[in-house]
Scaffold this active site. Structure first.
Site, PDB file in Angstrom:
ATOM      1  CB  THR A 246      27.239  -7.374 -13.614  1.00 56.76           C
ATOM      2  OG1 THR A 246      26.582  -6.901 -12.445  1.00 56.76           O
ATOM      3  CG2 THR A 246      26.707  -6.625 -14.813  1.00 56.76           C
TER       4      THR A 246
ATOM      5  NE  ARG B 103      22.931 -10.186 -20.853  1.00 52.07           N
ATOM      6  CZ  ARG B 103      22.950  -9.814 -19.574  1.00 52.07           C
ATOM      7  NH1 ARG B 103      22.114 -10.355 -18.722  1.00 52.07           N
ATOM      8  NH2 ARG B 103      23.794  -8.903 -19.163  1.00 52.07           N
TER       9      ARG B 103
ATOM     10  CB  SER C 128      22.950 -10.615  -7.237  1.00 48.46           C
ATOM     11  OG  SER C 128      22.680  -9.676  -8.229  1.00 48.46           O
TER      12      SER C 128
ATOM     13  CG  ASN D 202      26.699  -3.750  -2.563  1.00 55.45           C
ATOM     14  OD1 ASN D 202      26.008  -4.166  -3.473  1.00 55.45           O
ATOM     15  ND2 ASN D 202      27.901  -4.203  -2.296  1.00 55.45           N
ATOM     16  CB  CYS D 203      23.287   1.182  -3.382  1.00 54.58           C
ATOM     17  SG  CYS D 203      24.693   0.774  -4.422  1.00 54.58           S
TER      18      CYS D 203
ATOM     19  CB  THR E 123      45.614  -8.815 -13.894  1.00 50.34           C
ATOM     20  OG1 THR E 123      45.746 -10.154 -14.394  1.00 50.34           O
ATOM     21  CG2 THR E 123      44.298  -8.691 -13.139  1.00 50.34           C
ATOM     22  CG  ASN E 124      50.621  -8.725 -13.833  1.00 42.96           C
ATOM     23  OD1 ASN E 124      49.657  -8.680 -13.078  1.00 42.96           O
ATOM     24  ND2 ASN E 124      51.740  -9.326 -13.498  1.00 42.96           N
TER      25      ASN E 124
ATOM     26  CE1 TYR F 237      39.878  -9.603 -19.827  1.00 39.71           C
ATOM     27  CE2 TYR F 237      40.215 -11.935 -19.351  1.00 39.71           C
ATOM     28  CZ  TYR F 237      40.171 -10.884 -20.256  1.00 39.71           C
ATOM     29  OH  TYR F 237      40.423 -11.110 -21.578  1.00 39.71           O
ATOM     30  CB  ALA F 238      40.979  -7.476 -11.455  1.00 42.31           C
TER      31      ALA F 238
HETATM   32  P1  FAD Z   1      31.062  -6.021  -4.094  1.00 40.32           P
HETATM   33  O1  FAD Z   1      29.759  -5.660  -4.668  1.00 40.32           O
HETATM   34  O2  FAD Z   1      31.371  -5.557  -2.711  1.00 40.32           O
HETATM   35  O3  FAD Z   1      31.200  -7.598  -4.139  1.00 40.32           O
HETATM   36  C1  FAD Z   1      32.353  -8.263  -3.727  1.00 40.32           C
HETATM   37  C2  FAD Z   1      31.961  -9.613  -3.149  1.00 40.32           C
HETATM   38  O4  FAD Z   1      33.104 -10.444  -3.213  1.00 40.32           O
HETATM   39  C3  FAD Z   1      31.569  -9.537  -1.684  1.00 40.32           C
HETATM   40  O5  FAD Z   1      30.257 -10.009  -1.493  1.00 40.32           O
HETATM   41  C4  FAD Z   1      32.590 -10.418  -0.970  1.00 40.32           C
HETATM   42  O6  FAD Z   1      32.012 -11.195   0.054  1.00 40.32           O
HETATM   43  C5  FAD Z   1      33.083 -11.313  -2.092  1.00 40.32           C
HETATM   44  N1  FAD Z   1      34.460 -11.792  -1.873  1.00 40.32           N
HETATM   45  C6  FAD Z   1      35.540 -11.077  -1.520  1.00 40.32           C
HETATM   46  N2  FAD Z   1      36.631 -11.865  -1.480  1.00 40.32           N
HETATM   47  C7  FAD Z   1      36.225 -13.101  -1.814  1.00 40.32           C
HETATM   48  C8  FAD Z   1      36.898 -14.352  -1.948  1.00 40.32           C
HETATM   49  N3  FAD Z   1      38.196 -14.453  -1.733  1.00 40.32           N
HETATM   50  N4  FAD Z   1      36.170 -15.434  -2.286  1.00 40.32           N
HETATM   51  C9  FAD Z   1      34.835 -15.322  -2.523  1.00 40.32           C
HETATM   52  N5  FAD Z   1      34.158 -14.170  -2.411  1.00 40.32           N
HETATM   53  C10 FAD Z   1      34.836 -13.079  -2.064  1.00 40.32           C
HETATM   54  N6  FAD Z   1      27.744   2.738  -5.015  1.00 40.32           N
HETATM   55  C11 FAD Z   1      27.039   3.602  -5.758  1.00 40.32           C
HETATM   56  O7  FAD Z   1      27.381   3.813  -6.929  1.00 40.32           O
HETATM   57  N7  FAD Z   1      25.922   4.212  -5.255  1.00 40.32           N
HETATM   58  C12 FAD Z   1      25.484   3.995  -3.993  1.00 40.32           C
HETATM   59  O8  FAD Z   1      24.451   4.552  -3.566  1.00 40.32           O
HETATM   60  C13 FAD Z   1      26.227   3.116  -3.179  1.00 40.32           C
HETATM   61  N8  FAD Z   1      25.844   2.880  -1.902  1.00 40.32           N
HETATM   62  C14 FAD Z   1      26.559   1.989  -1.152  1.00 40.32           C
HETATM   63  C15 FAD Z   1      26.154   1.760   0.160  1.00 40.32           C
HETATM   64  C16 FAD Z   1      26.849   0.864   0.949  1.00 40.32           C
HETATM   65  C17 FAD Z   1      26.417   0.638   2.365  1.00 40.32           C
HETATM   66  C18 FAD Z   1      27.974   0.159   0.416  1.00 40.32           C
HETATM   67  C19 FAD Z   1      28.733  -0.818   1.258  1.00 40.32           C
HETATM   68  C20 FAD Z   1      28.394   0.394  -0.886  1.00 40.32           C
HETATM   69  C21 FAD Z   1      27.698   1.319  -1.674  1.00 40.32           C
HETATM   70  N9  FAD Z   1      28.095   1.591  -2.987  1.00 40.32           N
HETATM   71  C22 FAD Z   1      27.379   2.484  -3.747  1.00 40.32           C
HETATM   72  C23 FAD Z   1      29.314   0.981  -3.567  1.00 40.32           C
HETATM   73  C24 FAD Z   1      28.988  -0.224  -4.425  1.00 40.32           C
HETATM   74  O9  FAD Z   1      28.182  -1.097  -3.702  1.00 40.32           O
HETATM   75  C25 FAD Z   1      30.281  -0.894  -4.859  1.00 40.32           C
HETATM   76  O10 FAD Z   1      31.046   0.031  -5.587  1.00 40.32           O
HETATM   77  C26 FAD Z   1      30.058  -2.117  -5.714  1.00 40.32           C
HETATM   78  O11 FAD Z   1      29.259  -3.053  -5.028  1.00 40.32           O
HETATM   79  C27 FAD Z   1      31.393  -2.759  -6.083  1.00 40.32           C
HETATM   80  O12 FAD Z   1      31.208  -3.995  -6.711  1.00 40.32           O
HETATM   81  P2  FAD Z   1      32.267  -5.170  -6.551  1.00 40.32           P
HETATM   82  O13 FAD Z   1      31.774  -6.314  -7.345  1.00 40.32           O
HETATM   83  O14 FAD Z   1      33.623  -4.648  -6.811  1.00 40.32           O
HETATM   84  O15 FAD Z   1      32.254  -5.508  -5.000  1.00 40.32           O
END
Ligand code: FAD
Length: 545
Positions: free
Chosen positions: A14, A21, A38, A41-42, A272-273, A278-279
């Site tokens: 995202t 954009r 992309s 997960n949900c 971040t600091n 950014y995180a």
């Molecule tokens: P993620 O979407 O998990 O993406 C992180 C990605 O970073 C991963 O693919 C990982 O492989 C990659 N990565 C990690 N470390 C590294 C690295 N060092 N180098 C390269 N790549 C790396 N939330 C809701 O709001 N509603 C729901 O119904 C819901 N259902 C869910 C169901 C399941 C089974 C799961 C697992 C999660 C669900 N969630 C839900 C939570 C939601 O999916 C997460 O809050 C959201 O995806 C977080 O986004 P993110 O970008 O922080 O992490």
């Protein structure tokens, strides 16, 4: 400008799309360790349950399409293994070739998510699984289909555990047990509201074990032995859903600020600091807008909103992220459960002076077919009526009501505002006074002193106190079908003529089915000089919990 994004799913992809954009000029590299970017997960529990039949439907974007649309250099199966802040570069391992290479950055975005906790990895990697990505869901589904699995234990009763349980149960092939260490499932719920969920799951044949942590898992011939605190059981297959932990190791090694129990520290710009890093997403702690505390709120909505903030700030559009109220929703067979804001436990922990109210209105006008009873619990600041939290359970309109209350909480509205909300109405959808308006009315009645409310818990605490008596104002038929022990029964419509049956030296705790007729009774009695309190939720709620 060269921007590297670590993690290619909710937060990372995202951010990349918004960045493009905003600027056609930046070089954007998206690094993802897994096979997909992309993905949904949900949707993973629904793939296991065959609701989503095609694995491809979980893939919202492919690297090729994403590159074509956004001109982002997407690199899957590559892992960022080190950040060199001084040199402003990252070291990336190509998982397929096992070779490392470097890439410099002007801005670095960390969205690596959170990993499922698995203290039992060394025991049996085939039969004890966690669920995080598409591969996990495919492997879980295949294993169950191909290995004559008859008995599955889901350890951890959070929303992922419950969703997986529902989906597996719908396949009708296996016996499902959910094992939960605490006294109820779905931690953000209060215990009373969780009882609705326990009942739905048990009615569907799911074995729900509460107050029982898993101490050990043992290999047992072709099964797994699960040693609980007070008994032992076995299962053919285990899915661990005991929570997630921020993937903050990269940040720890780079000496970025981390909270003592994990999670990257960011400011309101999601920075971040290190001003060039950014995180966002599951790896950071964010402000809970109600308590103002920093917390780990691993949900997709916050991650997506933070992505916009990160991209804006990188492109010079100053934007802040205010925090989250943890709104979430869950389908449990024919029912839905919505939660937003804080629960009673959080109020107590933060010394917030609160009250609760339970309402059971219908989802739409009862004369129009198909109306279903809702159960709404709201938590509000007792003096001001500011809405702090809500839990909504029922078959219909749960999402709508939870979303309205989430908006109210985010905008710091009070019950007086809820009374005034101008919401849409026609018989198939709602009532002329929406459940949200009614909630406002009920809280305002209490604040303005028209009625005092009391919970069943408080009633039980007063059981041996002779100054209090419970009064049932339902009809004779309802009373005969079941009533609270030791109560006086006077149907509401007879009450005005039977005031002499009551004793003015006592306080009457009044109930009906849901709390509406008992409110009318309270008004009659208090205007005739009686001390009264309305039992919130009524008999319906008492018998459900
Ligand atoms: P993620 O979407 O998990 O993406 C992180 C990605 O970073 C991963 O693919 C990982 O492989 C990659 N990565 C990690 N470390 C590294 C690295 N060092 N180098 C390269 N790549 C790396 N939330 C809701 O709001 N509603 C729901 O119904 C819901 N259902 C869910 C169901 C399941 C089974 C799961 C697992 C999660 C669900 N969630 C839900 C939570 C939601 O999916 C997460 O809050 C959201 O995806 C977080 O986004 P993110 O970008 O922080 O992490």
């Amino acid at each position: 400008m060269k921007i590297i994004i670590v993690g290619g799913v909710a937060g990372g992809a995202t951010t990349a799309a918004r960045l493009r954009r905003l600027t056609e000029k930046a070089e954007i590299i998206l690094i993802e360790r897994g096979n997909h970017i992309s993905f949904a997960n949900c949707g993973l529990p629904y793939y296991i349950g065959d609701v989503i039949k095609n694995k491809k439907d979980l893939l919202v974007q492919t690297p090729e399409k994403f590159n074509k649309r956004f001109n982002v250099d997407v690199r899957i199966k590559q892992e960022v293994i080190k950040i060199d802040r001084k040199e402003k570069k990252v070291i990336i391992r190509n998982i397929e070739t096992n070779k490392n290479y470097e890439e410099s950055y002007d801005k670095l975005v960390l969205s690596p998510g959170a990993k499922p906790i698995n203290p039992f990895k060394d025991i049996n990697i085939e039969k004890i699984r966690t669920l995080r990505n598409v591969e996990d869901s495919v492997e879980i589904k295949d294993y169950i289909e191909n290995n004559n699995i008859k008995n599955i234990a889901i350890i951890g009763g959070g929303y992922i555990g419950v969703e997986v349980a529902e989906n597996l149960s719908n396949l009708n092939k296996t016996k499902i047990t959910i094992i939960e260490k605490s006294s109820h499932l779905i931690a953000p719920l209060d215990e009373d509201m969780a009882k609705f969920i326990h009942k739905v799951l048990r009615d569907k044949g799911i074995n729900v074990i509460l107050n029982n942590g898993v101490k050990e898992i043992e290999n047992e011939d072709d099964k797994l032995g699960i040693v609980l605190e007070d008994k032992k059981m076995s299962a053919d297959f285990i899915i661990l859903c005991i929570g997630v932990k921020p993937e903050d190791m990269l940040a720890v090694q780079a000496d970025l600020k981390i909270y003592p129990r994990g999670g990257i520290e960011v400011d309101e710009h999601m920075r971040t600091n290190d001003e060039d890093i950014y995180a966002l997403g599951d790896v950071v702690k964010i402000k809970n807008c109600v308590t103002e505390e920093f917390a780990h709120i691993p949900l997709a909505g916050p991650a997506n909103k933070q992505a916009r903030v990160v991209a804006n700030n990188i492109c010079g559009i100053e934007t802040t992220y205010d925090g989250s109220i943890g709104s979430s929703i869950l389908k449990i067979f024919d029912y839905n459960l919505g939660m937003t804001g804080i629960n009673e436990t959080t109020c107590k922990k933060n010394n917030i002076q609160y009250k609760t109210i339970i309402l059971s209105p219908y989802s739409h006008a009862t004369y129009y077919p198909g109306a279903n009873m809702l159960n709404i619990k709201a938590i509000y600041e007792n003096k001001t009526g500011k809405i702090l939290g809500a839990q909504v359970f029922g078959k219909e309109s749960v999402d709508k009501i939870t979303d309205i209350l989430a908006t109210a909480i985010k905008m710091k509205m009070t019950a007086y505002d809820l009374e005034e909300l101008d919401l849409c109405y026609a018989p198939p959808f709602s009532s002329a006074k929406s459940p949200v308006n009614l909630l406002g009315n009920s809280i305002v009645n209490e604040i303005e002193g028209l009625v005092k409310t009391v919970t069943w818990q408080e009633v039980e605490d007063l059981e041996n106190n002779n100054n209090f008596e419970v009064l049932d104002v339902r009809t004779d038929k309802e009373y005969e079908e079941g009533a609270f022990n030791d109560c006086i029964h006077i149907p509401l419509d007879d009450l005005r003529n039977r005031l002499n049956d009551l004793d003015k030296s006592k306080t009457y705790l009044v109930y009906c089915r849901t709390g509406l007729r008992s409110y009318i009774a309270c008004r009659i009695l208090s205007q005739n000089g009686f001390e009264v309190q309305n039992i919130t939720g009524g008999y319906h709620y008492l018998t459900c919990i």
